[in-house]
Design an enzyme around this catalytic site. Structure first.
Site, PDB file in Angstrom:
ATOM      1  N   HIS A 106      28.688 -28.778  96.970  1.00  0.00           N
ATOM      2  CA  HIS A 106      28.320 -28.412  95.601  1.00  0.00           C
ATOM      3  C   HIS A 106      28.179 -26.901  95.502  1.00  0.00           C
ATOM      4  O   HIS A 106      28.077 -26.198  96.508  1.00  0.00           O
ATOM      5  CB  HIS A 106      26.992 -29.064  95.194  1.00  0.00           C
ATOM      6  CG  HIS A 106      25.813 -28.529  95.974  1.00  0.00           C
ATOM      7  ND1 HIS A 106      25.578 -28.857  97.295  1.00  0.00           N
ATOM      8  CD2 HIS A 106      24.817 -27.672  95.614  1.00  0.00           C
ATOM      9  CE1 HIS A 106      24.496 -28.235  97.721  1.00  0.00           C
ATOM     10  NE2 HIS A 106      24.016 -27.505  96.715  1.00  0.00           N
ATOM     11  N   ASP A 136      25.587 -24.099  93.330  1.00  0.00           N
ATOM     12  CA  ASP A 136      24.274 -24.133  92.686  1.00  0.00           C
ATOM     13  C   ASP A 136      24.387 -23.792  91.203  1.00  0.00           C
ATOM     14  O   ASP A 136      25.115 -22.869  90.828  1.00  0.00           O
ATOM     15  CB  ASP A 136      23.314 -23.156  93.358  1.00  0.00           C
ATOM     16  CG  ASP A 136      22.875 -23.626  94.736  1.00  0.00           C
ATOM     17  OD1 ASP A 136      23.173 -24.778  95.100  1.00  0.00           O
ATOM     18  OD2 ASP A 136      22.227 -22.823  95.451  1.00  0.00           O
ATOM     19  N   HIS A 142      29.038 -25.247  99.106  1.00  0.00           N
ATOM     20  CA  HIS A 142      28.311 -25.426 100.364  1.00  0.00           C
ATOM     21  C   HIS A 142      27.784 -26.860 100.462  1.00  0.00           C
ATOM     22  O   HIS A 142      27.787 -27.600  99.480  1.00  0.00           O
ATOM     23  CB  HIS A 142      27.168 -24.408 100.498  1.00  0.00           C
ATOM     24  CG  HIS A 142      26.182 -24.415  99.371  1.00  0.00           C
ATOM     25  ND1 HIS A 142      26.445 -23.857  98.134  1.00  0.00           N
ATOM     26  CD2 HIS A 142      24.933 -24.921  99.276  1.00  0.00           C
ATOM     27  CE1 HIS A 142      25.404 -24.007  97.340  1.00  0.00           C
ATOM     28  NE2 HIS A 142      24.468 -24.664  98.011  1.00  0.00           N
TER      29      HIS A 142
END
Length: 335
Positions: A221, A223, A277
């Site tokens: 994903h 952030d 990440h």
């Protein structure tokens, strides 16, 4: 309780030596298959106390353009403040299950705050090997103490002290990142809410797993935040995606890991990168991390800054209220 907690599943799984099938990722996601272990390069490590402001700006801007993630040393947060934050977080997850459930978020809650296991829509029904606790730590007007554990007794003091120290780091980061784009030092921070910027803490708890080669703690994903500032315990597990490979991030004790979030990528019109990440888990040890997401107020509209667009570089992103962006992201709806 919205579902069985991973902390409990871990205990039975370690005894049986296997994990429930809903946690087993496809081969295109399994860490043992997809991780490049012999990659020579690491995310940049930057001396945040560098008195040469021009050099510091160049290093952070380059890291934000090329990596979207970097570590900072000499950030000014005392080691004991970080240690206390970690100690009380560990203490919360050591509490009896019924005491942790007091802080659980209700299934119909529209807020992420509270103790829980499921955060977002699960693709193909697969689950992540993690429990978590969310709550805001700044500004005071945004804090809901209903989600701040009363035990350990020092939980509130440790979190308030960390929030106080973190604000100075965040302000300096915004200033440096703003100058790295050729903007005034306050422009980026003002564009994400200024003094109304929300500091949302998440404690990730990744218990031991008998098959870490098959599962993920958190799936791939980026952030949603403007910036994420993270500390971890000493168990490695963070990975980022670069050059078409998943790479291990070697965390330096007491460093702060900085993630460029989606909102800075949007504001910079793609000049800064919000990097993909994920998190792996460990067979013997519990991994924990404490990210703080620096988020705009929910009703603030975010879009590319006019100064960073041109006829040759038109806006690459739609303007959108942050609350709408969050809803789409959590429900896997295209932005």
């Amino acid at each position: 309780m919205d579902m069985e907690r991973v902390q409990a599943i871990s205990m039975s799984s370690m005894t049986e030596g296997c994990v429930p099938p809903e946690f087993i990722r496809s081969e295109k996601e399994q860490p043992a298959i997809t991780t490049l272990d012999d990659y020579d390069h690491q995310i940049p490590t930057i001396d945040f106390g560098d008195p040469d402001e021009v050099n510091l700006t160049l290093l952070i801007a380059e890291a934000s353009r090329e990596w979207g993630m970097f570590q900072i040393l000499n950030h000014g947060i005392p080691v004991h403040v970080i240690n206390n934050l970690q100690k009380v977080g560990e203490g919360f997850f050591d509490l009896p299950q019924e005491e942790k459930e007091v802080y659980a978020k209700s299934p119909d809650s529209k807020s992420v705050e509270g103790y829980g296991t499921r955060l977002q829509k699960e693709v193909e029904g697969k689950k992540a090997w993690v429990d978590h606790l969310f709550h805001r730590i700044w500004p005071p007007s945004a804090i809901n103490y209903r989600f701040w554990p009363k035990n350990p007794p020092s939980y509130r003091d440790a979190n308030e002290e960390y929030a106080k120290c973190l604000r100075g780091v965040a302000d300096k980061l915004f200033s440096v990142l703003s100058k790295g784009l050729g903007l005034g030092e306050n422009e980026l921070k003002e564009s994400v809410g200024g003094d109304e910027l929300n500091y949302l803490l998440k404690i990730n708890y990744y218990p031991p797993c008998p098959r870490p080669d098959l599962v993920l703690g958190v799936v791939a994903h980026t952030d949603m935040s403007a910036i994420t500032i993270l500390v971890s315990n000493q168990v490695q597990g963070l990975q980022l995606f670069k050059d078409n490979h998943w790479l291990n991030v070697k965390y330096i004790p007491n460093a702060l890991i900085i993630h460029i979030g989606d909102q800075l990528e949007i504001l910079s019109n793609g000049k800064y990168k919000s990097t993909l990440h994920r998190t792996t888990v460990n067979k013997e040890m519990t991994r924990m991390s404490w990210p703080v997401f620096l988020e705009p107020p929910l009703d603030l509209v975010i879009g590319p800054l006019l100064k960073l667009t041109s006829e040759d570089d038109p806006p690459k992103y739609k303007k959108k209220k942050y609350c709408d962006y969050v809803f789409c992201k959590l429900n896997k709806i295209p932005q």
